[in-house]
Design an enzyme around this catalytic site. Structure first.
Site, mmCIF file in Angstrom:
data_model
loop_
_atom_site.group_PDB
_atom_site.id
_atom_site.type_symbol
_atom_site.label_atom_id
_atom_site.label_comp_id
_atom_site.label_asym_id
_atom_site.label_seq_id
_atom_site.Cartn_x
_atom_site.Cartn_y
_atom_site.Cartn_z
ATOM 1 N N ALA A 66 0.869 -1.174 0.000
ATOM 2 C CA ALA A 66 0.000 0.000 0.000
ATOM 3 C C ALA A 66 0.908 1.227 0.000
ATOM 4 C CB ALA A 66 -0.891 -0.014 1.230
ATOM 5 N N GLY A 111 0.915 -5.340 1.176
ATOM 6 C CA GLY A 111 -0.309 -5.534 0.406
ATOM 7 C C GLY A 111 -0.042 -6.245 -0.922
ATOM 8 N N GLU A 114 -0.056 -9.808 -0.128
ATOM 9 C CA GLU A 114 -1.448 -10.151 0.226
ATOM 10 C C GLU A 114 -2.335 -10.254 -1.019
ATOM 11 O OE1 GLU A 114 -1.635 -6.881 3.036
ATOM 12 O OE2 GLU A 114 -2.039 -8.308 4.641
ATOM 13 N N GLU A 134 5.208 -4.885 7.110
ATOM 14 C CA GLU A 134 4.409 -3.872 7.816
ATOM 15 C C GLU A 134 4.922 -3.612 9.231
ATOM 16 O OE1 GLU A 134 3.207 -6.421 6.091
ATOM 17 O OE2 GLU A 134 1.473 -5.811 4.887
#
Ligand code: DAK
Length: 261
Positions: A66, A111, A114, A134
């Site tokens: 992200a 992300g 993911e 993260e």
């Protein structure tokens, strides 16, 4: 539909979605997230599309996560809305009745890992790298990293990766079962397209059933999941694709599946 941060191409029954922010290593900002939500809705509604390829622009990254700069500036309302969009993407991907193949070159971080895991399987280039960094930003994975990763690689490796934030190379990712196959970078897209075309030639009813059974049966007790399999087997048996597939076998020809999924 016109998109600004993704490229969307349909070739026959195969759609390719390319996240196109190479200067930011295809990091997902609210605009990318919104466009991904739109494109997966468009794909769901397009009966001509049978298989999807998801990739990133350039050779350096699939998705580096992200967008950190965007997240840093968000107020709570913006952060909530962004979070909802991100959650929607992976939910849409898993509930899409069409298989999605991730083609990963370079970094798939946070992300990025993911979203790759929310695809149905991952093919990667030799330079691919995965990780859930993260923890280095003082946050945790927010799009399924703590949940899908242990299901794919086991609890201990998921724990190590989410706790250390370490980035792993493609060899280890393959050994762990995160990546199915590894290719030299210049052969990756050909290989993904070949597999996509192979799946697109199957019947919609059976590819949909396989995806749903594996995704939704995986966390059920085996006995319940087997019941679902039997129900879906029954549905497949009523589809024209069964008559075509078995008929073609007996007539020693290639099947032409036309059933509606
Ligand atoms: N966000 C924004 N920009 C990024 C970025 C990112 N994630 N990753 C890279 N970039 C930008 C860099 O800022 C740089 O921009 P300029 O300085 O050139 O303008 C450009 O891309 C090239 O990056 P580098 O210069 O850093 O390139 P290097 O080769 O030196 O390093 C790297 C590559 C991938 C190792 C490094 O860029 C890096 O560490 N990037 C950050 C990786 C990361 O931490 N990713 C995780 C982000 S957090 C949620 C769901 C999901 C999430 C959150 C919530 N909810 C549903 C609640 C997800 C969170 C994340 O993914």
């Amino acid at each position: 539909m016109a998109y600004e941060t993704i490229l969307y191409e349909v070739d026959g029954a195969v759609a390719t979605v390319t996240i196109n922010r190479p200067k930011a290593l295809n990091a997902i900002n609210p605009q990318v997230a919104g466009e991904l939500v739109q494109v997966f809705a468009e794909i769901a509604a397009d009966a001509a599309v049978k298989v999807v390829i998801l990739t990133g622009s350039g050779s350096k990254a699939f998705i580096a996560g992200a967008d950190i700069e965007a997240m840093f500036k968000m107020n709570p309302v913006e952060a909530r809305n962004f979070s909802r969009l991100l959650q929607k993407i992976t939910t849409q991907m898993e509930s899409l009745a069409k298989p999605i193949i991730a083609a990963v070159q370079g970094f798939a971080l946070g992300g990025g890992t993911e979203i790759a895991m929310a695809c149905d399987f991952i093919y990667a280039a030799e330079n691919a790298k995965f990780g859930q960094p993260e923890i280095n930003l003082g946050i945790i994975p927010g799009a399924g990293g703590t949940q899908r990763l242990p299901r794919l690689v086991g609890k201990s490796w998921a724990m190590e990766l989410c706790l250390t934030g370490d980035i792993i190379d493609v060899q280890l990712a393959k050994e762990l079962g995160l990546v199915n196959r590894v290719f030299p970078a210049d052969e990756l897209m050909d290989a993904v397209q070949k597999t996509a075309a192979k799946i697109a030639a199957k019947g919609r009813v059976s590819t949909r059933a396989v995806k749903e059974l594996i995704n939704y049966g995986y966390d059920l007790p085996l006995e319940h999941a087997l019941r679902l399999e039997a129900e879906a087997f029954g549905v497949c048996s009523t589809s024209p694709d069964k008559a075509e597939g078995m008929g073609a076998f007996m007539e020693k020809r290639k099947p032409e599946f036309t059933g509606e999924g």
